[in-house]
Scaffold this motif. Structure first.
Motif, PDB file in Angstrom:
ATOM      1  N   ALA A   1     -22.331   3.953   2.520  1.00 26.45           N
ATOM      2  CA  ALA A   1     -20.981   4.217   1.714  1.00 26.45           C
ATOM      3  C   ALA A   1     -19.880   4.661   2.258  1.00 26.45           C
ATOM      4  N   ALA A   2     -18.793   4.301   1.990  1.00 24.04           N
ATOM      5  CA  ALA A   2     -17.631   4.810   2.605  1.00 24.04           C
ATOM      6  C   ALA A   2     -16.558   5.154   1.343  1.00 24.04           C
ATOM      7  N   PHE A   3     -15.807   6.334   1.416  1.00 25.05           N
ATOM      8  CA  PHE A   3     -14.880   6.480   0.551  1.00 25.05           C
ATOM      9  C   PHE A   3     -13.633   7.001   1.184  1.00 25.05           C
ATOM     10  N   ALA A   4     -12.618   6.928   0.592  1.00 23.59           N
ATOM     11  CA  ALA A   4     -11.153   7.231   1.169  1.00 23.59           C
ATOM     12  C   ALA A   4     -10.281   7.558   0.256  1.00 23.59           C
ATOM     13  N   GLY A   5      -9.157   8.404   0.694  1.00 27.66           N
ATOM     14  CA  GLY A   5      -7.971   8.490  -0.188  1.00 27.66           C
ATOM     15  C   GLY A   5      -6.792   8.544   0.781  1.00 27.66           C
ATOM     16  N   ALA A   6      -5.765   8.113   0.034  1.00 23.10           N
ATOM     17  CA  ALA A   6      -4.411   7.878   1.053  1.00 23.10           C
ATOM     18  C   ALA A   6      -3.214   8.424   0.317  1.00 23.10           C
ATOM     19  N   VAL A   7      -2.088   8.854   0.927  1.00 22.15           N
ATOM     20  CA  VAL A   7      -0.986   8.854   0.226  1.00 22.15           C
ATOM     21  C   VAL A   7       0.211   8.379   1.295  1.00 22.15           C
ATOM     22  N   GLY A   8       0.991   7.848   0.607  1.00 16.07           N
ATOM     23  CA  GLY A   8       1.974   7.251   1.508  1.00 16.07           C
ATOM     24  C   GLY A   8       3.156   6.581   0.621  1.00 16.07           C
ATOM     25  N   ALA A   9       3.973   5.700   1.274  1.00 16.74           N
ATOM     26  CA  ALA A   9       5.134   5.164   0.718  1.00 16.74           C
ATOM     27  C   ALA A   9       5.384   3.798   1.124  1.00 16.74           C
ATOM     28  N   ILE A  10       6.117   3.076   0.427  1.00 18.13           N
ATOM     29  CA  ILE A  10       6.360   1.591   0.481  1.00 18.13           C
ATOM     30  C   ILE A  10       7.620   1.432   0.432  1.00 18.13           C
ATOM     31  N   ALA A  11       8.189   0.791   1.744  1.00 23.91           N
ATOM     32  CA  ALA A  11       9.568   0.394   1.787  1.00 23.91           C
ATOM     33  C   ALA A  11       9.808  -0.973   1.682  1.00 23.91           C
ATOM     34  N   PRO A  12      10.495  -1.763   0.665  1.00 24.36           N
ATOM     35  CA  PRO A  12      10.638  -3.027   0.614  1.00 24.36           C
ATOM     36  C   PRO A  12      11.680  -3.418   1.684  1.00 24.36           C
ATOM     37  N   ILE A  13      11.506  -4.489   2.197  1.00 24.21           N
ATOM     38  CA  ILE A  13      12.439  -4.928   3.232  1.00 24.21           C
ATOM     39  C   ILE A  13      13.244  -6.224   2.439  1.00 24.21           C
ATOM     40  N   THR A  14      12.489  -7.165   1.962  1.00 23.06           N
ATOM     41  CA  THR A  14      13.077  -8.105   1.106  1.00 23.06           C
ATOM     42  C   THR A  14      12.576  -8.453  -0.123  1.00 23.06           C
ATOM     43  N   GLN A  15      12.835  -9.501  -0.818  1.00 19.43           N
ATOM     44  CA  GLN A  15      12.419  -9.611  -2.135  1.00 19.43           C
ATOM     45  C   GLN A  15      10.675  -9.826  -2.031  1.00 19.43           C
ATOM     46  N   TRP A  16      10.516 -10.248  -0.961  1.00 15.94           N
ATOM     47  CA  TRP A  16       9.098 -10.753  -0.634  1.00 15.94           C
ATOM     48  C   TRP A  16       8.153 -10.001   0.455  1.00 15.94           C
ATOM     49  N   CYS A  17       8.812  -9.176   1.174  1.00 16.55           N
ATOM     50  CA  CYS A  17       8.245  -8.451   2.214  1.00 16.55           C
ATOM     51  C   CYS A  17       8.320  -6.846   2.118  1.00 16.55           C
TER      52      CYS A  17
ATOM     53  N   VAL B   1     -13.017  11.653   8.456  1.00 21.84           N
ATOM     54  CA  VAL B   1     -12.071  11.128   9.433  1.00 21.84           C
ATOM     55  C   VAL B   1     -10.703  10.928   8.802  1.00 21.84           C
ATOM     56  N   PHE B   2      -9.583  11.403   9.659  1.00 22.30           N
ATOM     57  CA  PHE B   2      -8.168  11.358   9.302  1.00 22.30           C
ATOM     58  C   PHE B   2      -7.422  10.250  10.162  1.00 22.30           C
ATOM     59  N   GLY B   3      -6.298   9.804   9.419  1.00 21.46           N
ATOM     60  CA  GLY B   3      -5.466   9.065  10.423  1.00 21.46           C
ATOM     61  C   GLY B   3      -4.003   8.485   9.764  1.00 21.46           C
ATOM     62  N   LEU B   4      -3.474   7.746  10.160  1.00 22.39           N
ATOM     63  CA  LEU B   4      -2.175   7.080   9.846  1.00 22.39           C
ATOM     64  C   LEU B   4      -2.501   5.569   9.803  1.00 22.39           C
ATOM     65  N   SER B   5      -1.910   4.939   8.608  1.00 24.97           N
ATOM     66  CA  SER B   5      -1.827   3.419   8.866  1.00 24.97           C
ATOM     67  C   SER B   5      -0.636   3.016   8.558  1.00 24.97           C
ATOM     68  N   VAL B   6      -0.286   1.896   9.162  1.00 24.56           N
ATOM     69  CA  VAL B   6       1.151   1.098   8.793  1.00 24.56           C
ATOM     70  C   VAL B   6       0.708  -0.495   8.548  1.00 24.56           C
ATOM     71  N   PHE B   7       1.132  -0.887   7.520  1.00 26.33           N
ATOM     72  CA  PHE B   7       1.151  -2.333   7.067  1.00 26.33           C
ATOM     73  C   PHE B   7       2.275  -3.105   6.825  1.00 26.33           C
ATOM     74  N   ALA B   8       2.276  -4.309   6.928  1.00 23.93           N
ATOM     75  CA  ALA B   8       3.102  -5.242   6.708  1.00 23.93           C
ATOM     76  C   ALA B   8       2.646  -6.195   5.624  1.00 23.93           C
ATOM     77  N   SER B   9       3.319  -6.081   4.476  1.00 22.25           N
ATOM     78  CA  SER B   9       2.780  -6.948   3.288  1.00 22.25           C
ATOM     79  C   SER B   9       3.885  -8.100   3.048  1.00 22.25           C
ATOM     80  N   ALA B  10       3.179  -9.074   2.200  1.00 22.52           N
ATOM     81  CA  ALA B  10       4.003 -10.375   1.734  1.00 22.52           C
ATOM     82  C   ALA B  10       3.597 -10.355   0.117  1.00 22.52           C
ATOM     83  N   LYS B  11       4.478 -10.514  -0.542  1.00 15.64           N
ATOM     84  CA  LYS B  11       4.255 -10.760  -1.932  1.00 15.64           C
ATOM     85  C   LYS B  11       4.253 -12.070  -2.507  1.00 15.64           C
ATOM     86  N   PHE B  12       3.600 -12.508  -3.357  1.00 17.06           N
ATOM     87  CA  PHE B  12       3.538 -14.047  -3.777  1.00 17.06           C
ATOM     88  C   PHE B  12       3.909 -14.123  -5.125  1.00 17.06           C
TER      89      PHE B  12
END
Lengths: 463, 181
Positions: free
Chosen positions: B135-151, B170-181
């Protein structure tokens, strides 16, 4: 399904999920070590009874907290430090998985080393229990791996150090191409023997107010670390030093000068050297007892293996005068070799003891390749003579020069009636200083000279 | 491998069913992390860099998504004896996003499982052991920055815990690029 109902449902589910996650995370984070695994079998590099290493399954009955490298028998530290005269360090973090076949597998090299060390210590304790020495030792043993040891400003690698002051085994990083020292069964047994020798012999000698040696002091030889990667190449005691040219540039009559300096060596310095040689010799023998491999050192340190293998002839022990002469260095103010040089020389003498003990054990058991049980019979005999050696050493430490033969009388008494071959081997091994009388069961010399006719020298009461 | 595929497929199907029913936006993300876990000596930290794929749905104020992460092989040892550690994990996340701002802060919790595969080498002998999922459990705090209407891109700090990591998370930093449909 209505849109708002779905949203509410998802909202409730999310709330429940969050609560569940937080609660579960708290439970998981605080879960005791032992509950993670439901078995005690580990998969590690390990030798079989023939000394062949492979990845094997080993059951560890006492390794109660594997993720902290801790159990009833030993506590393994990673990169330990020293605090208040004790081996110390942060609580280590072990990494393991439990495979689908139920066996626990180390997930990194450090965890593998720690598990292998613990496995051998657990089995060595079983042997200690059988031969009756367990109660003299302090459990759990303290062991450091990946230990940072500095020597003249440089990090030490490919070595194992028994520190008598800390009563701890320190294994430094291994960078060689062979079997890591932390997995070498014979080396670990050798180091473990130092713990036994410390308890049965050295602590008795030190109780006699011998100053605990600091590096550079005359007594440092007793306390100095066990070394693996610095064994000398030559198996012989080096000859009397060549003509020494002191800083004045004046040549001296070296023969008389060396002899004079040799007799002036403090008795405790010389006796400490002998005790160190015996320590290293019996420790090498102990590695053979545990593994049955007469060349276990070569698996990790090929260069040293050739020098310290135990199947070679032991040769004849040098007498005390020769040994004292070899400890002389006319270039130094006190005319005695530096402690680190004396330690290196002690290994040469120790190898002679080790080879003799192995051959004596083979004679005793009557088996050319004795089983573990047979080897333990010999080990028990050696163990039983250590207290008498301790008494002799403590009594004579500051008063007389012990003979290198000082182990032979108690040993031959233990061995009982000797075969003709054993007598011959003994005759070829003993130092020719007339301090050792062959057992009466041994055949007399052809000229009819009885052993009791030999006059013992004044040197050394321990024969 | 097959059971993992079916588990992922089942999870994705459940999330899709909920998402479609709620007429939510679909999200797909690709990202990487820098994770820090305790070293064997208990004093220092080791760094690991998994990459991850996410797929899920965005509702009005929260997101639900599944995240698959794969850690690069970590090999330790000598030329004669070595251990290679491979790790994969699958987490189901719930993320609450505050959308009033241009830079949208969020908090998330995740639950799932991780599995490790260990390759042990001794001379020419090699052995691979697949670990039981834990089993694995996680928690995160962050922020989302819209780039365009879809990204959009997101940056988050996260903590994970599991029996495989115990007692230290385990601690860390994550960065994601997302697309919305």
């Amino acid at each position: 399904m209505k849109h708002s109902t779905v949203k509410q449902t998802v909202k409730r589910m999310t709330r429940a999920l969050v609560s569940g996650v937080l609660a579960s995370a708290a439970v998981v984070g605080c879960a005791p070590d032992e509950s993670r695994f439901d078995t005690k079998t580990y998969r590690i590099p390990y030798p079989d009874s023939q000394g062949v290493y492979a990845i094997r399954e080993v059951e560890l009955k006492t390794f109660r907290e594997p993720m902290k490298f801790r159990g009833d028998v030993a506590q393994v530290y990673v990169e330990p430090t020293e605090a208040a005269g004790q081996l110390s360090g942060e609580e280590p973090v072990g990494r393991f998985i439990q495979g689908r076949d139920g066996v626990i597998v180390p997930a990194d090299f450090v965890s593998m080393q720690a598990t292998a060390v613990y496995a051998h210590m657990e089995h060595l304790k079983e042997i200690d229990d059988k031969i009756g020495v367990s109660s003299s030792l302090h459990w759990p043993l303290k062991i450091g791996i990946q230990t940072n040891v500095m020597d003249q400003g440089k990090g030490v690698n490919n070595n194992a150090v028994y520190d008598g002051r800390l009563d701890a085994l320190l294994i430094v990083p291994y960078t060689g191409a062979g079997l890591p020292i932390a997995m070498n069964a014979g080396v670990l047994a050798h180091e473990h023997f130092h713990t036994i020798y410390q308890a049965l012999v050295l602590s008795k000698v030190k109780d006699k107010s011998v100053v605990v040696g600091k590096p550079g002091s005359l007594d440092a030889v007793l306390d100095h670390d066990c070394q693996w990667a610095e064994a000398p190449v030559s198996p012989e005691i080096p000859p009397v030093p060549e003509k020494a040219i002191p800083s004045t540039g004046k040549r001296v009559a070296d023969g008389d000068e060396v002899e004079k300096a040799a007799e002036a060596i403090p008795k405790r310095t010389y006796n400490g050297f002998l005790l160190r040689a015996l320590n290293e010799g019996v420790a090498d023998f102990w590695g053979w007892v545990y593994t049955g491999d007469y060349n276990y050192i070569e698996l990790s340190l090929p260069r040293e293996g050739g020098v310290r293998r135990l199947d070679f002839d032991s040769g004849r022990l040098p007498d005390g005068k020769s040994i004292r002469a070899s400890l002389v260095d006319l270039r130094r103010e006190d005319k005695v070799r530096a402690p680190d040089q004396r330690v290196t020389l002690s290994y040469i003498l120790g190898t002679q003891y080790a080879r003799f003990l192995r051959s004596a054990a083979i004679e005793m058991t009557g088996e050319p390749f004795p089983s573990l049980e047979s080897r333990l019979v010999a080990a028990r005999a050696i163990l039983e003579i250590l207290p008498s050696i301790a008494v002799t050493a403590a009594t004579e430490y500051d008063h007389s020069f012990l003979s290198p033969n000082f182990i032979l009388k108690p040993l031959t008494l233990k061995m009982g009636k000797l075969s003709a071959r054993a007598c011959e081997r003994l005759d070829k091994f003993k130092a020719n200083d007339k301090t050792f009388e062959k057992p009466t069961s041994c055949p007399k010399k052809p000229d009819g000279e009885s052993p009791s006719d030999e006059d013992p020298e004044t040197e050394g009461a321990a024969s | 491998m097959i059971s993992r595929f079916f588990a992922s497929l089942t999870l994705a199907s459940l999330v899709s069913l909920v998402g479609v029913s709620a007429r939510a936006e679909m999200l797909a993300s690709l990202g990487t992390s820098v994770m820090f876990e305790s070293s064997s000596n208990g004093r220092t930290l080791d760094q690991r860099q998994p990459w991850a794929l996410r797929g899920g749905y965005r509702f009005e104020r929260f997101d639900v998504y599944a995240e698959y992460a794969r850690f690069g092989n970590a090999t330790t040892g000598t030329s004669y004896v070595g251990v290679t550690r491979k790790q994969e994990q699958l987490l189901l996340w719930g993320r609450h996003v505050v959308r009033q701002f241009r830079l949208m802060p969020y908090a998330a919790v995740g639950v799932g499982a991780l599995a490790e595969t260990i390759e042990t080498r001794l001379g020419t002998e090699e052995r691979t052991d697949s670990g039981r999922p834990e089993a694995a459990f996680a928690g995160a705090v962050g922020a989302i920055a819209p780039i365009t209407q879809w990204c959009e891109v997101s940056l988050e700090g996260r903590a994970e815990t599991s029996p495989a990591y115990a007692p230290h998370p385990v601690f860390g930093l994550s960065v994601f690029a997302s697309a919305k449909f």
